[in-house]
Write a protein that holds these residues in place. Structure first.
Motif, mmCIF file in Angstrom:
data_model
loop_
_atom_site.group_PDB
_atom_site.id
_atom_site.type_symbol
_atom_site.label_atom_id
_atom_site.label_comp_id
_atom_site.label_asym_id
_atom_site.label_seq_id
_atom_site.Cartn_x
_atom_site.Cartn_y
_atom_site.Cartn_z
ATOM 1 N N SER A 148 0.845 -1.194 0.000
ATOM 2 C CA SER A 148 0.000 0.000 0.000
ATOM 3 C C SER A 148 0.883 1.248 0.000
ATOM 4 O O SER A 148 2.098 1.170 0.212
ATOM 5 N N LYS A 158 0.886 3.629 2.216
ATOM 6 C CA LYS A 158 1.409 3.843 3.569
ATOM 7 C C LYS A 158 2.661 3.016 3.810
ATOM 8 O O LYS A 158 3.649 3.496 4.377
ATOM 9 N N GLU A 159 2.616 1.742 3.387
ATOM 10 C CA GLU A 159 3.762 0.856 3.595
ATOM 11 C C GLU A 159 4.974 1.332 2.787
ATOM 12 O O GLU A 159 6.100 1.302 3.275
ATOM 13 N N VAL A 180 -1.367 7.882 -1.354
ATOM 14 C CA VAL A 180 -1.793 7.162 -0.151
ATOM 15 C C VAL A 180 -3.321 7.221 -0.123
ATOM 16 O O VAL A 180 -3.903 8.176 0.363
ATOM 17 N N ASN A 217 -5.958 2.135 2.411
ATOM 18 C CA ASN A 217 -4.970 1.057 2.509
ATOM 19 C C ASN A 217 -4.958 0.233 1.240
ATOM 20 O O ASN A 217 -4.640 -0.944 1.261
ATOM 21 N N LYS A 218 -5.302 0.861 0.107
ATOM 22 C CA LYS A 218 -5.343 0.157 -1.173
ATOM 23 C C LYS A 218 -3.924 -0.119 -1.654
ATOM 24 O O LYS A 218 -3.038 0.732 -1.533
#
Length: 68
Positions: A5, A7-8, A43, A46-47
């Motif tokens: 994702s 965020k990651e 972002v 959480n895709k």
């Protein structure tokens, strides 16, 4: 390729020395001292990022798939 994702990916590039410069809407803009390259990481909740975009961002950041 492993699905990641936005965020990651932000956490991964921060560990590699990239610094968050600004947030423009849902895109986090990263830069690195001594480099003119700017990473724009979307972002969206959480895709997971699409494979082509992830591959392009990793290449620009100087990272490989094994860094995920």
């Amino acid at each position: 390729m492993k699905q990641v994702s936005g965020k990651e990916l932000c956490k991964i590039v921060e560990r590699a020395g990239w610094v968050l410069l600004r947030i423009n809407g849902s895109h986090h803009i990263y830069g690195k001292t001594g480099s003119i390259i700017r990473l724009s990481i979307p972002v969206h909740a959480n895709k997971p990022l699409k494979a082509g975009l992830l591959r392009c961002l990793l290449r620009q950041a100087g990272l490989s798939e094994s860094d995920l």
